[in-house]
Write an enzyme that holds these catalytic residues in place. Structure first.
Site, mmCIF file in Angstrom:
data_model
loop_
_atom_site.group_PDB
_atom_site.id
_atom_site.type_symbol
_atom_site.label_atom_id
_atom_site.label_comp_id
_atom_site.label_asym_id
_atom_site.label_seq_id
_atom_site.Cartn_x
_atom_site.Cartn_y
_atom_site.Cartn_z
ATOM 1 N N CYS A 67 0.840 -1.207 0.000
ATOM 2 C CA CYS A 67 0.000 0.000 0.000
ATOM 3 C C CYS A 67 0.876 1.259 0.000
ATOM 4 O O CYS A 67 1.845 1.354 0.746
ATOM 5 C CB CYS A 67 -0.906 -0.003 1.234
ATOM 6 S SG CYS A 67 -2.024 1.415 1.268
ATOM 7 N N CYS A 71 0.272 4.932 6.937
ATOM 8 C CA CYS A 71 -0.334 4.730 8.267
ATOM 9 C C CYS A 71 0.705 4.056 9.173
ATOM 10 O O CYS A 71 1.165 2.934 8.881
ATOM 11 C CB CYS A 71 -1.586 3.868 8.150
ATOM 12 S SG CYS A 71 -2.731 4.473 6.874
ATOM 13 N N CYS A 74 0.601 0.334 10.325
ATOM 14 C CA CYS A 74 0.178 -0.699 9.380
ATOM 15 C C CYS A 74 1.335 -1.466 8.724
ATOM 16 O O CYS A 74 2.170 -0.884 8.023
ATOM 17 C CB CYS A 74 -0.681 -0.073 8.278
ATOM 18 S SG CYS A 74 -1.305 -1.323 7.141
ATOM 19 N N CYS A 111 -16.090 -9.735 5.851
ATOM 20 C CA CYS A 111 -15.464 -8.467 5.470
ATOM 21 C C CYS A 111 -14.274 -8.727 4.560
ATOM 22 O O CYS A 111 -13.444 -9.590 4.852
ATOM 23 C CB CYS A 111 -14.968 -7.727 6.707
ATOM 24 S SG CYS A 111 -16.214 -7.553 7.970
ATOM 25 N N CYS A 142 -19.231 -6.863 3.841
ATOM 26 C CA CYS A 142 -18.529 -5.655 4.280
ATOM 27 C C CYS A 142 -17.236 -5.554 3.480
ATOM 28 O O CYS A 142 -16.660 -6.574 3.110
ATOM 29 C CB CYS A 142 -18.224 -5.760 5.774
ATOM 30 S SG CYS A 142 -17.256 -4.378 6.416
ATOM 31 N N CYS A 202 -19.230 1.334 9.010
ATOM 32 C CA CYS A 202 -18.425 0.709 10.055
ATOM 33 C C CYS A 202 -17.227 1.639 10.254
ATOM 34 O O CYS A 202 -16.419 1.820 9.337
ATOM 35 C CB CYS A 202 -17.966 -0.673 9.595
ATOM 36 S SG CYS A 202 -16.767 -1.449 10.700
ATOM 37 N N ARG A 274 -17.330 -3.194 18.232
ATOM 38 C CA ARG A 274 -16.525 -4.389 17.962
ATOM 39 C C ARG A 274 -15.171 -4.342 18.649
ATOM 40 O O ARG A 274 -14.407 -3.388 18.505
ATOM 41 C CB ARG A 274 -16.313 -4.578 16.459
ATOM 42 C CG ARG A 274 -15.470 -5.827 16.158
ATOM 43 C CD ARG A 274 -15.394 -6.157 14.683
ATOM 44 N NE ARG A 274 -16.713 -6.237 14.138
ATOM 45 C CZ ARG A 274 -17.109 -5.535 13.083
ATOM 46 N NH1 ARG A 274 -16.291 -4.758 12.453
ATOM 47 N NH2 ARG A 274 -18.338 -5.652 12.642
HETATM 48 S S1 SF4 Z 1 -4.119 1.055 6.938
HETATM 49 FE FE1 SF4 Z 1 -2.480 0.044 5.776
HETATM 50 S S2 SF4 Z 1 -3.528 -0.808 3.985
HETATM 51 FE FE2 SF4 Z 1 -4.908 0.749 4.864
HETATM 52 S S3 SF4 Z 1 -4.420 2.665 3.815
HETATM 53 FE FE3 SF4 Z 1 -3.124 2.626 5.661
HETATM 54 S S4 SF4 Z 1 -1.178 1.690 4.970
HETATM 55 FE FE4 SF4 Z 1 -2.735 1.214 3.424
#
Ligand code: SF4
Length: 331
Positions: A67, A71, A74, A111, A142, A202, A274
């Site tokens: 990705c 984040c 992540c 999901c 989901c 959600c 949740r």
């Molecule tokens: S949480 Fe992870 S998968 Fe989702 S947008 Fe952020 S970096 Fe990408």
């Protein structure tokens, strides 16, 4: 701290939902003595749900890793060296096979998560076919695919999507410490498109990311000010994954996590709250307190996207010991 403070006197008890939560209101709930907060949360929970029922969802990563977003929590971000390999979007048959297995194991909602900033239209065709297939099995559907345009949200709705997950993650103030590649407003915009398309929302967040209690207050106040409230509110405890910027973040006091669940339950009395990521590292006693605080949904299955989750047998055994049963799908 104020035992006299009684937010329930302001409409909550009368069956009306409040959307005017101030930070002072939410902060006062957090500051209540633990037993008082638990009592209030459990009272509101019982007015709206059977406290012995838990909604069971299964989450499948249909497109893992690679990705472009940053984040900080992540492991699927391409910016961090976490050992998660970028994979292609799964095929339809493989996804439907997983959905059948989840249904057999007791899940009522399936999901599908993809590590995208936003879906390309071509990818959305494939996801829509998955949504149609999963829906045809009799499961609630989901998806969590990143940011959506209004048109994409409408296409997903037409395919039969019941819920879209898009978390606010944290408070507006702390947000830029966690993500710089999209802003809070982008998230609210996607939620707006999802709501407009007629898809259930959600939306929740993650705690234990180094935020202050004020940030947890700000996150719940923001969620509880959404109109309507999200139908489903995941509260995640950070899973500290090696290679991510938050890997060394000090752990959050489990009782503070329980408080966060209780305040979410109190402020959003008709939402399903949740207990999401982080259960693998949580004691059974902490999980039981979360259910007492009004959590009434879990993810079932050994993995949450790429991080571990308690196995199904373990969860079944815990549910049995707590006398809790799966909630039937409803609308
Ligand atoms: S949480 Fe992870 S998968 Fe989702 S947008 Fe952020 S970096 Fe990408």
């Amino acid at each position: 701290m104020s035992l006299d403070f009684d937010p329930s006197s302001r409409a909550q008890g009368a069956g009306q939902l409040r959307h005017d939560w101030t930070r002072a209101d939410v902060g006062a709930l957090f500051d209540l003595p633990f037993a008082e907060l638990m009592f209030r949360a459990q009272s509101v929970h019982r007015q709206n749900f059977d406290p012995a029922e838990v909604q069971i969802s299964t989450l499948l990563s249909i497109k893992t890793g690679g990705c472009p977003e940053d984040c900080a929590y992540c492991p699927q971000s391409a910016r961090y060296d976490t050992g998660v390999r970028a994979e292609k979007l799964m095929g339809l048959d493989a996804v439907l096979g997983e959905a059948r297995a989840a249904q057999k194991a007791g899940a009522s909602r399936f999901c599908m998560g993809a590590a995208w900033r936003e879906p390309k239209d071509r990818d959305l065709d494939a996801v829509c076919a998955m949504v149609e297939g999963v829906k045809a099995l009799g499961l609630e559907t989901c998806a969590t695919l990143g940011m959506l345009t209004a048109a994409q949200a409408r296409r997903l709705k037409e395919a039969g999507l019941d819920y879209y997950n898009h978390n606010l993650d944290t408070s507006p103030e702390f947000y830029s410490e966690i993500i710089t590649t999209r802003c809070y407003e982008d998230r609210l915009q996607t939620l707006h498109h999802v709501r407009d398309a007629g898809i259930h929302v959600c939306c929740g967040g993650i705690v234990g990311m180094g935020e202050t209690r004020d940030d947890r207050v700000g996150m719940i106040a923001t969620l509880a000010s959404l109109r309507p409230h999200p139908e489903s509110v995941p509260i995640n405890m950070l899973v500290r994954v090696a290679g991510t910027p938050l890997a060394e973040t000090p752990g959050l006091d489990p009782l503070e996590f329980v408080r966060t669940v209780a305040v979410a339950r109190f402020c959003m009395p008709r939402s399903v709250v949740r207990l999401s990521a982080g259960r693998e590292d949580m004691s059974e006693e902490t999980q039981a307190l979360c259910f007492l605080a009004g959590a009434n949904s879990i993810f079932y299955g050994p993995k949450l996207l790429t991080t571990p989750n308690p196995g199904r047998d373990h969860d079944r055994e815990l549910m049995g010991r707590l006398g809790m049963a799966p909630m039937e799908p409803h609308d």
